[in-house]
Every structure is written in C-alpha cells, then in structure tokens.
Design an enzyme around this catalytic site. Structure first.
Site, PDB file in Angstrom:
ATOM      1  N   SER A   1       0.843  -1.205   0.000  1.00  0.00           N
ATOM      2  CA  SER A   1       0.000   0.000   0.000  1.00  0.00           C
ATOM      3  C   SER A   1       0.875   1.251   0.000  1.00  0.00           C
ATOM      4  CB  SER A   1      -0.929   0.008   1.217  1.00  0.00           C
ATOM      5  OG  SER A   1      -0.200  -0.187   2.416  1.00  0.00           O
TER       6      SER A   1
ATOM      7  N   ASP B   1       5.259  -7.172   2.569  1.00  0.00           N
ATOM      8  CA  ASP B   1       4.546  -7.582   1.359  1.00  0.00           C
ATOM      9  C   ASP B   1       5.531  -7.909   0.244  1.00  0.00           C
ATOM     10  OD1 ASP B   1       1.815  -7.727   1.675  1.00  0.00           O
ATOM     11  OD2 ASP B   1       1.448  -5.624   1.158  1.00  0.00           O
TER      12      ASP B   1
ATOM     13  N   LYS C   1       4.229 -11.685   2.920  1.00  0.00           N
ATOM     14  CA  LYS C   1       2.820 -11.846   2.550  1.00  0.00           C
ATOM     15  C   LYS C   1       2.683 -11.865   1.032  1.00  0.00           C
ATOM     16  CE  LYS C   1      -0.425  -8.505   3.445  1.00  0.00           C
ATOM     17  NZ  LYS C   1      -0.868  -8.114   2.103  1.00  0.00           N
TER      18      LYS C   1
ATOM     19  N   GLU D   1      -0.317 -12.500  -2.262  1.00  0.00           N
ATOM     20  CA  GLU D   1      -1.741 -12.421  -2.592  1.00  0.00           C
ATOM     21  C   GLU D   1      -2.131 -13.511  -3.576  1.00  0.00           C
ATOM     22  OE1 GLU D   1      -2.693  -8.561  -4.172  1.00  0.00           O
ATOM     23  OE2 GLU D   1      -1.881  -7.495  -2.420  1.00  0.00           O
TER      24      GLU D   1
ATOM     25  N   GLU E   1      -9.430  -9.527   2.989  1.00  0.00           N
ATOM     26  CA  GLU E   1      -9.764  -8.122   2.723  1.00  0.00           C
ATOM     27  C   GLU E   1     -11.095  -7.996   1.988  1.00  0.00           C
ATOM     28  OE1 GLU E   1      -6.557  -5.851   1.045  1.00  0.00           O
ATOM     29  OE2 GLU E   1      -7.824  -4.114   0.629  1.00  0.00           O
TER      30      GLU E   1
HETATM   31  O1  KIV Z   1      -0.505  -3.299   1.572  1.00  0.00           O
HETATM   32  C1  KIV Z   1      -1.246  -3.276   2.564  1.00  0.00           C
HETATM   33  O2  KIV Z   1      -1.284  -2.320   3.351  1.00  0.00           O
HETATM   34  C2  KIV Z   1      -2.081  -4.454   2.815  1.00  0.00           C
HETATM   35  C3  KIV Z   1      -3.127  -4.359   3.879  1.00  0.00           C
HETATM   36  C4  KIV Z   1      -4.234  -3.483   3.436  1.00  0.00           C
HETATM   37  C5  KIV Z   1      -3.616  -5.682   4.313  1.00  0.00           C
HETATM   38  O3  KIV Z   1      -1.917  -5.440   2.169  1.00  0.00           O
HETATM   39 NA    NA Z   2      -0.590  -5.192   0.364  1.00  0.00          NA
END
Ligand code: KIV
Ligand code: NA
Length: 263
Positions: free
Chosen positions: A46, A84, A112, A114, A181
C-alpha cells in the site's frame, strides 16, 4: 516487551483474544506504534499509494519494500514484521525464494503474498527454506486489473466457496497467517472458524482473529477513506491515544462495527 511470535498469535486465536495490527513504512511511526502496544506491523505494498502517490500497488518493487522494511525494523526492533511481496515478485516459486530472501534479510519475520491455491507450491518451498508465509485473499489489490476495481469479493456462493477452498488449500500447504480483505462478515467468520491459523481482517467484519488497518486510514489522512476505515485520531486527539484506542476497540470487539463491515 518480549518479541511476539507466530506461536503467540496462534495462542491469541485459541484464547479468543482479538489483536490489532497496522501498516508502517518508516521508523518513527513504527516506534510510536510499538510503544503504544502494536505487536505486529505490516510493511504493505500500500506504500505505493500512501508514500509514492501511485494509483495502485503495481509499481512497487522488492527493493522499495526492503528499504521500508529496514526503516521499520530500526524503529521497532522487537515487533513482528510482515513484509509484502510486490506484484510479480513471486510469479514462480524460485522467484519467490529469491525475493523473500531480500525482504527477510532487510528485517522481516514473515512475507505476505496475494492469491489462491496456485500459491501452494510457493508456500511449501518458502516454508521448507524457513520463510513463514502470510496469505491474502478476498480483495487482492495486485489483481485490480483482473477484478475490475477495488470491490467487495465473495458475495455470491460460487466465489465464496472458492475462497474457502483456497484458504484451506493454502493452510495445508503451510501458510501460517491469513489477511482477508473486503469480504462479507459471514464469509470471514466461516473462514476464521474453518482455519487453525489466525485470520486478520480488513473490511471483513469483527469476527476475525485480528484486524489490520493502513495507518493513513486509521489516522484520517486518506482523502477518500474506504467504508471499513475509522479515523481514530479525530476521536482521540493525538496519535498516541488514537493508536491505543484502535487497539482497545479491536480487543473489545467495538471496531469494526456494522457500519465498517459488508453483509
Ligand atoms: O498493503 C497493505 O497495506 C495491505 C493491507 C491493506 C492488508 O496489504
Ligand atoms: Na498489500
């Protein structure tokens, strides 16, 4: 404070102790969040939007996440950090291993990714090489061009069933944490009950084991905040109290309320 581990998060789930997590991208906010009691921080892609001003997360690179992970780690040495993996950085299991190593060496405790069951081999390969993996299902922003916008996911029976199947497959492959989400509360509750691992929700109602918010959404900085966001700063008056209020409202099941959730 003793550094938190995945075992502690599993215990939270067993104890039905709801926990609050938040994104951070720099050392000063990371330090403030940790001092107020945040035990898990996400260095989210994000940051493409919140830091870089892009209109999606797609332009974010591994090097940029590594840079921000280093910044966050400096400010929060004892916090559990999830970083991420950006768009296309885990297109194959081999690429995932190469890029996860960069993020783990920058200070992450977990990465993380997706997506659904196509990631099973990747999760297995990362796990065997000592990289814990957090999944991300429902609205997956890296897939915005396929999803056709930032929309609630899993509203019909077919996509809801697919999401549940994906979640179970990923857990069986070794996923240890899951972000859900923008899905209906009932679906999130079902996934949270089905899985042994802790589920962290965002726009997924208040039945999940934990919650996550983008820090700009929690502090009222985002220009057009999503429905599930709450400006804790408006109520609290200063950032320190806002973060403590967020943690407390999550622990007590006050946030997210009906108005922050999808049915
Ligand atoms: O990138 C991010 O901030 C996220 C969250 C919204 C879970 O993946
Ligand atoms: Na993210």
């Amino acid at each position: 404070m003793k550094p938190i581990s995945l075992a502690d998060l599993s215990q939270f789930k067993k104890d039905k102790h709801k926990f609050a997590t938040i994104t951070a991208y720099d050392s000063s906010f990371a330090q403030l969040f940790a001092e107020q009691g945040i035990q898990v921080i996400l260095v989210g892609d994000s940051l493409g939007m919140t830091i870089q001003g892009e209109s999606s997360t797609l332009p974010v690179t591994v090097e940029q996440i590594a840079y921000h992970t280093r910044c966050v780690r400096k400010g929060a040495p004892d916090t559990f950090i999830i970083s991420d993996m950006p768009f296309m950085s885990y297109a194959t299991p081999e690429q995932a291993c190469h890029n996860a190593a960069i993020l783990m060496q920058a200070g992450a405790n977990m990465v993380k990714i997706e997506g659904g069951s196509w990631l099973c081999d990747t999760i297995k390969m990362l796990g065997e090489r000592s990289v814990p993996v957090c999944g991300h299902l429902g609205l997956t922003p890296q897939a915005v061009n396929v999803l056709g916008g930032y929309k609630v996911q899993g509203r019909d029976e077919v996509t809801a069933n697919q999401l549940v199947k994906d979640a179970i497959a990923l857990e069986n492959a070794g996923m240890q944490l899951l972000v859900l989400e923008c899905v209906p509360t009932s679906l999130a509750n079902h996934v949270t009950e089905e899985l042994l691992l802790p589920v962290i929700g965002i726009g997924a109602g208040n039945g999940t084991d934990g919650q996550i918010l983008v820090m700009q959404d929690a502090l009222g900085i985002t220009a057009r905040p999503p429905k599930f966001a709450k400006n804790f700063l408006a109520q609290a008056g200063n950032i320190h109290d806002a973060v403590r209020m967020y943690i407390q409202e999550v622990e007590e099941g006050i946030y997210p309320g009906e108005s922050h959730s999808f049915s």
